[in-house]
Design a protein around this motif. Structure first.
Motif, PDB file in Angstrom:
ATOM      1  N   VAL A 149      17.264  26.304  11.604  1.00  0.00           N
ATOM      2  CA  VAL A 149      17.818  25.749  12.533  1.00  0.00           C
ATOM      3  C   VAL A 149      17.328  25.183  13.459  1.00  0.00           C
ATOM      4  O   VAL A 149      16.056  24.628  13.939  1.00  0.00           O
ATOM      5  CB  VAL A 149      16.985  27.264  13.563  1.00  0.00           C
ATOM      6  CG1 VAL A 149      17.093  27.505  14.451  1.00  0.00           C
ATOM      7  CG2 VAL A 149      16.780  28.631  13.030  1.00  0.00           C
ATOM      8  N   PRO A 150      18.068  24.193  13.648  1.00  0.00           N
ATOM      9  CA  PRO A 150      18.324  22.647  13.725  1.00  0.00           C
ATOM     10  C   PRO A 150      17.711  22.290  15.706  1.00  0.00           C
ATOM     11  O   PRO A 150      17.233  21.717  15.012  1.00  0.00           O
ATOM     12  CB  PRO A 150      19.333  21.649  12.751  1.00  0.00           C
ATOM     13  CG  PRO A 150      20.206  22.809  13.129  1.00  0.00           C
ATOM     14  CD  PRO A 150      19.310  23.769  12.614  1.00  0.00           C
TER      15      PRO A 150
ATOM     16  N   GLU B 161      11.866  21.084  14.518  1.00  0.00           N
ATOM     17  CA  GLU B 161      12.397  19.633  13.812  1.00  0.00           C
ATOM     18  C   GLU B 161      12.989  19.011  12.475  1.00  0.00           C
ATOM     19  O   GLU B 161      13.739  17.830  12.358  1.00  0.00           O
ATOM     20  CB  GLU B 161      10.984  18.822  13.871  1.00  0.00           C
ATOM     21  CG  GLU B 161      10.327  19.199  15.298  1.00  0.00           C
ATOM     22  CD  GLU B 161       8.818  18.291  15.664  1.00  0.00           C
ATOM     23  OE1 GLU B 161       8.137  18.397  14.245  1.00  0.00           O
ATOM     24  OE2 GLU B 161       8.113  18.436  16.947  1.00  0.00           O
ATOM     25  N   ARG B 162      12.411  19.642  11.471  1.00  0.00           N
ATOM     26  CA  ARG B 162      12.984  19.080  10.173  1.00  0.00           C
ATOM     27  C   ARG B 162      14.365  19.622  10.116  1.00  0.00           C
ATOM     28  O   ARG B 162      14.892  18.721   9.594  1.00  0.00           O
ATOM     29  CB  ARG B 162      11.978  19.785   8.832  1.00  0.00           C
ATOM     30  CG  ARG B 162      13.005  19.523   7.182  1.00  0.00           C
ATOM     31  CD  ARG B 162      12.265  20.330   6.732  1.00  0.00           C
ATOM     32  NE  ARG B 162      12.267  21.680   6.644  1.00  0.00           N
ATOM     33  CZ  ARG B 162      12.006  22.747   6.452  1.00  0.00           C
ATOM     34  NH1 ARG B 162      10.277  22.831   5.509  1.00  0.00           N
ATOM     35  NH2 ARG B 162      12.430  24.111   6.730  1.00  0.00           N
TER      36      ARG B 162
ATOM     37  N   ALA C  12      20.274  17.990  10.309  1.00  0.00           N
ATOM     38  CA  ALA C  12      21.508  18.001  10.669  1.00  0.00           C
ATOM     39  C   ALA C  12      22.093  16.469  11.342  1.00  0.00           C
ATOM     40  O   ALA C  12      23.072  16.384  10.713  1.00  0.00           O
ATOM     41  CB  ALA C  12      21.050  18.698  11.899  1.00  0.00           C
ATOM     42  N   ASN C  13      21.566  16.448  12.087  1.00  0.00           N
ATOM     43  CA  ASN C  13      21.500  14.494  13.166  1.00  0.00           C
ATOM     44  C   ASN C  13      22.560  14.097  11.482  1.00  0.00           C
ATOM     45  O   ASN C  13      22.607  12.789  11.515  1.00  0.00           O
ATOM     46  CB  ASN C  13      20.727  14.245  13.163  1.00  0.00           C
ATOM     47  CG  ASN C  13      20.151  14.482  14.171  1.00  0.00           C
ATOM     48  OD1 ASN C  13      21.384  15.058  15.232  1.00  0.00           O
ATOM     49  ND2 ASN C  13      19.795  14.995  15.440  1.00  0.00           N
TER      50      ASN C  13
ATOM     51  N   ALA D  72      14.668  19.129  19.032  1.00  0.00           N
ATOM     52  CA  ALA D  72      14.165  20.145  18.319  1.00  0.00           C
ATOM     53  C   ALA D  72      13.217  21.110  19.383  1.00  0.00           C
ATOM     54  O   ALA D  72      12.456  20.216  19.981  1.00  0.00           O
ATOM     55  CB  ALA D  72      13.216  20.260  16.760  1.00  0.00           C
ATOM     56  N   GLU D  73      13.287  21.985  19.768  1.00  0.00           N
ATOM     57  CA  GLU D  73      12.417  22.056  20.581  1.00  0.00           C
ATOM     58  C   GLU D  73      11.855  24.191  20.152  1.00  0.00           C
ATOM     59  O   GLU D  73      12.538  24.573  20.312  1.00  0.00           O
ATOM     60  CB  GLU D  73      14.000  23.285  22.578  1.00  0.00           C
ATOM     61  CG  GLU D  73      14.154  22.386  23.143  1.00  0.00           C
ATOM     62  CD  GLU D  73      15.231  22.301  24.166  1.00  0.00           C
ATOM     63  OE1 GLU D  73      14.622  23.902  24.542  1.00  0.00           O
ATOM     64  OE2 GLU D  73      15.681  21.519  24.908  1.00  0.00           O
ATOM     65  N   THR D  74      10.176  23.341  19.781  1.00  0.00           N
ATOM     66  CA  THR D  74       9.940  24.371  18.946  1.00  0.00           C
ATOM     67  C   THR D  74       9.492  25.447  19.539  1.00  0.00           C
ATOM     68  O   THR D  74       8.767  26.407  18.803  1.00  0.00           O
ATOM     69  CB  THR D  74       9.164  23.523  17.605  1.00  0.00           C
ATOM     70  OG1 THR D  74       8.030  22.719  18.389  1.00  0.00           O
ATOM     71  CG2 THR D  74      10.600  23.020  17.218  1.00  0.00           C
ATOM     72  N   ASN D  75       8.950  25.655  20.794  1.00  0.00           N
ATOM     73  CA  ASN D  75       8.088  26.294  21.842  1.00  0.00           C
ATOM     74  C   ASN D  75       8.574  27.637  21.875  1.00  0.00           C
ATOM     75  O   ASN D  75       9.831  27.987  21.360  1.00  0.00           O
ATOM     76  CB  ASN D  75       7.285  26.073  22.671  1.00  0.00           C
ATOM     77  CG  ASN D  75       6.912  25.017  23.013  1.00  0.00           C
ATOM     78  OD1 ASN D  75       5.682  24.826  21.787  1.00  0.00           O
ATOM     79  ND2 ASN D  75       5.997  23.901  23.338  1.00  0.00           N
TER      80      ASN D  75
END
Length: 935
Positions: free
Chosen positions: A339-340, A344-345, A350-351, A376-379
């Motif tokens: 889930v890009p 973050e990984r 993906a980029n 990446a918005e991980t929250n």
């Protein structure tokens, strides 16, 4: 200091301790037990300063607890199985048994020379068949319970050496011995199912006193995660791929799946396709890497498409499947949903490969659903862009629960708890370890060795040539008969991981001479668990997890009643010493490069503190230091240099300073015997001050603050006695009484010096075997006596500073002085202000409550308020807590100065000293700070 001094008295006392058996421990229900232990060492042959520090800490605690009346168990042994002995046998042409015994004899002699108070009668060594037979017995019991089992697993394999390599023997993908490439090879191995105890291991961390960083490392290693396992069908194939995620709320943002290159489906997907060669290249690259190296290199992400697509379980969309080097087959399911937009990984991957990025969460409820994603918005966020509108707007746990329910309704997912911790692979394909008690029969399969045939011992007729496992070449060991059918069979040639040895050795110490059982149930319950366990932070995960698991597993076998092996853990800091440092290359170099230039970039080298190590050459020989300074000086220096948990920098100058202190301490009995038999007004102060020091010393020891304990017993107390003498005290009766108590206090750090003192005091027993029975109960008048002397010392310090300034104006040292204590009203206001602030009231409101009851005829309320605002208000915040307490105690400053007038005159070299007690004018004096005017 260059001469080698005679320290034979230390050896003499050590022999007397041994002959008297004062450190031997026996079960005694009338005494509270205390189990003190350091992590038992590998017998490398030489004791290093890390050992000295570790054991000095443990020994001080053990000796202190004996003084306090505890029945102390403080044993020593050796973690004597392992690769180093086998490697030495290959290098020397000897055998591990002789090398290990030789090294043990050497390091034991060095440890004993330090005077540590071990119960040597309980010595254990892992390579002793009387010890490892119980490793084998436990294994058989675990096998019966289903905790031990056999399965296939990849190992590091060197074809040239025909042997399995440990992770640390693989250097950059090559064998450390022959430099040939190392490959991953599947082999049948033995495991212990430690995940069965994962939840209990996690919960138990809340019941024991481990440092928070250690507990955090263990929680991370256990790695509990609650989420959902999701099933993805593969377009055009019957196979399915399962992934586990803790973030089902991001499921609609999946734009690709990533498989481990060695995932069993990956090869099938690329077979005979244009993608096969790229996959094979990636597979070959990762297959020669150890798991450790792959985890370490996860930031270097690389992947290849597999030419197939998965079907999204809720939307039906086709999702491309990739193989990535950052996914490991043995971790989880060996596949991850990517889930890009919210990982973050995945975003970086993906980029790099031009894979679409979708937003399915917004971090602000009012953000638009098409807001651009720049990272990446991980929250947690609010769901958007879902396949079904019923999910949009859901947040956090509610969002995750809703997606989980939808998956479960469609039979495409199920909630579950996953753990990072995996079964413990205990098989080692080498000689120097505990043989696994299994016989392999062509008809019966893997058959346990009968208990009455234990131990299965290691053969002696083996050759160490670095080629393969020596046990496989020993026909006398391998060839046997099946315990079931009695047909010819072969013994298991794997030996156990040496962490097995260290997972229960602390239980064996409790009953080390028991030949009939690993340990007696009641004896183990009396001594265990270990009250104080000391060792390095590097063991925070593997050893400490394994030992905790083993304890719980043995409990469930009914062998004892404990849940945890260790109550309190202390991780001692490293011993460091300076070494050359290149700032340009950011590396520490061998000391042979000192004062030169960097061999890599030719930049000038500086120095920095680094952990003592042979590779850097910045080590110090304990043997040489003991010869020169004696064991007591080394112990004193080690424990005074830093708190036990802090890093400690070696300093030759500091060592010599401690040695000078030892030489001064040596003469104290002789000095006190020379005192007179007369009562002095300072006697009560000395007794009060000593009682205070003992209380502080006990608090420090109980909190394992050994640096403070050393400071009190070896540095502060000499100052206390010196002050007493300066004030005219010379009561031999009190001096000898306190010297006896003081001897007990120094005995936990410098026990040989303590025995010398005790002997000089005409005692015939050993102070190391005594209980400290000195009463340190605080008497009502103690604090007043201590406050008076503190006041005098502070005043003299202030007076000397003023005298230096006055001498410049007077053209010489002043010979006359007038002392004016603070007016009573100043003390009254100060005391009331401190009470006001301590009650929680604002300092700003105090001025409003100043009234005539605080004052005298010298000043009115208005003047007092002005003085408060201009002078006292600032001073209130300058006083420390102790000074505020003294002001609150209303000490009589006039009486203190009057009673010490002659002493003050003498200390300040004055001919005339006037005490102005008129209290008739507004002086510059403040509470605790009388003014002094020189003339």
């Amino acid at each position: 200091m260059g001469e080698v001094e005679n320290h034979d008295h230390e050896i003499s006392w050590q022999k007397k301790w041994e002959e008297a058996h004062i450190f031997s421990a026996e079960k005694d229900e009338s005494k509270p037990p205390f189990y003190c232990l350091e992590m038992y060492p590998y017998p490398s042959g030489k004791m290093h300063m890390g050992h000295v520090r570790n054991y000095s800490i443990g020994d001080a605690i053990a000796r202190y607890k004996r003084l306090m009346g505890f029945n102390v168990l403080y044993p020593m042994g050796f973690d004597s199985f392992g690769m180093p002995a086998e490697n030495a046998a290959i290098a020397e042409g000897g055998d591990p048994q002789n090398i290990t015994e030789r090294n043990m004899a050497s390091i034991t002699e060095q440890i004993k020379r330090m005077g540590f108070s071990y119960d040597w009668s309980r010595l254990i060594k892992s390579h002793d068949p009387h010890y490892y037979r119980w490793n084998q017995w436990f294994f058989l019991k675990f096998l019966e319970k289903g905790l031990a089992y056999q399965s296939h697993a990849p190992v590091n394999w060197c074809d040239d050496c025909q042997t399995v390599l440990a992770n640390e023997q693989v250097k950059a993908g090559r064998c450390w011995r022959c430099n040939d490439p190392v490959i991953q090879k599947d082999m049948s191995q033995w495991f212990l199912d430690i995940p069965q105890y994962a939840q209990e291991l996690l919960d138990g961390l809340d019941t024991i006193a481990f440092p928070e960083n250690v507990a955090a490392l263990q929680r991370d290693w256990l790695g509990k995660s609650e989420g959902v396992e999701i099933t993805f069908e593969i377009d055009g194939y019957d196979e399915k791929v399962s992934v586990f995620t803790t973030r089902p709320d991001t499921l609609f943002g999946v734009t690709f799946l990533t498989l481990a290159p060695e995932h069993p489906i990956a090869e099938e997907l690329v077979k005979n396709s244009e993608y096969e060669s790229a996959w094979k290249e990636l597979y070959d690259e990762v297959s020669i890497m150890t798991e450790f190296d792959r985890i370490k290199n996860m930031n270097k992400k690389k992947g290849v498409p597999l030419g197939a697509s998965a079907i999204h379980p809720l939307t039906g969309e086709k999702i491309p499947i990739w193989a990535g080097n950052f996914v490991i087959a043995s971790y989880g399911t060996g596949a991850v949903m990517a889930v890009p937009g919210h990982d973050e990984r995945d975003f970086d991957f993906a980029n790099r490969y031009g894979i679409p990025v979708k937003r399915v969460l917004v971090m602000d409820e009012n953000d638009p659903s098409d807001k651009e994603i720049t990272k990446a918005e991980t929250n947690d966020g609010w769901m958007v862009n879902s396949h079904e509108s019923r999910f949009d707007g859901l947040y956090g746990k509610q969002a995750r629960d809703a997606v989980c329910s939808a998956l479960e309704e469609n039979g495409l997912g199920k909630r579950q708890v996953n753990w990072k911790i995996r079964p413990w692979l205990i098989s080692r394909q080498r000689y120097w370890g505990t043989p696994i008690p299994i016989v392999h029969c062509g008809d019966c399969g893997a058959v346990p060795v009968p208990e009455d045939e234990l131990p299965v011992t290691l053969p002696n007729n083996v050759v160490f040539d670095g080629k393969g496992n020596p046990l496989e070449k020993s026909e006398s060991f391998v060839n046997t008969t099946c315990p079931k059918c009695e047909l010819p069979a072969r013994r298991e040639t794997d030996t156990m991981d040496t962490f097995v040895d260290s997972s229960w050795y602390f239980f064996r110490y409790t009953d080390a001479l028991n030949q009939n059982e690993a340990f007696n149930h009641d004896v183990a319950n009396y001594w265990m668990n270990v009250n104080f366990y000391c060792g390095g932070i590097e063991h925070a995960q593997m050893h400490l997890i394994y030992a905790r698991f083993w304890t719980k597993a043995l409990r469930d076998l009914g062998l004892h009643s404990l849940d945890e092996p260790f109550h309190e853990l202390l991780c001692q800091g490293m011993v460091n010493k300076s070494a050359p440092w290149c700032n340009q290359c950011a590396i520490t170099l061998h000391v042979s490069h000192q004062s030169g230039n960097c061999p890599h970039c030719n930049s000038p080298l500086s120095e920095r503190s680094a952990k003592m190590s042979k590779s850097l050459g910045n080590t110090v020989s304990p043997e040489l230091m003991i010869q020169k300074f004696g064991a007591d000086t080394i112990r004193l220096f080690i424990l005074f240099a830093a708190n036990p948990t802090a890093g400690m920098d070696w300093s030759d100058q500091a060592l010599e300073a401690n040695h000078r202190q030892m030489l001064q301490l040596k003469n104290w009995p002789e000095s006190i015997f020379a005192w007179e038999h007369k009562i002095h007004q300072m006697d009560d102060w000395l007794l009060a001050k000593f009682r205070q020091q003992v209380r502080e010393w006990k608090r420090a020891c109980e909190g394992y603050d050994l640096r403070r304990a050393v400071e009190i017993s070896h540095y502060d107390l000499p100052k206390v006695f010196n002050w007493y003498r300066r004030r005219g005290g010379s009561n031999q009766e009190i001096g000898l009484e306190l010297l006896e108590a003081w001897t007990h206090m120094i005995s936990i750090i410098t026990p040989h010096l303590a025995e010398n003192w005790w002997q000089e005091l005409k005692h015939t027993d050993l102070v190391s075997g005594r209980v400290f029975d000195f009463s340190d109960n605080k008497l009502a008048e103690d604090q007043n006596l201590l406050d008076q002397e503190k006041y005098i010392r502070q005043f003299l310090e202030q007076a000397r500073k003023i005298a230096k300034i006055a001498s410049k104006h007077l053209g010489g040292a002043p010979k006359r002085a007038t002392i004016t204590p603070a007016e009573i009203w100043k003390s009254n206001i100060s005391r009331r202000a401190i009470e006001h602030i301590s009650s929680g009231s604002s300092v700003k409101t105090f001025v409003s409550i100043i009234d005539p009851s605080m004052l005298d005829c010298q000043i009115d309320v208005k003047g007092a308020k002005t003085f408060w605002s201009q002078k006292l208000l600032k001073q209130i915040f300058k006083w420390n807590d102790e000074e505020k307490r003294m002001i609150g105690a209303s000490i009589d400053e006039v009486s203190i100065i009057k009673s010490s007038q002659d002493f003050i005159k003498s200390e300040l070299n004055l001919d005339d000293l006037i005490l102005d007690t008129s209290q008739t004018r507004d002086s510059k004096s403040m509470p605790l700070s009388p003014s002094i005017t020189y003339g």
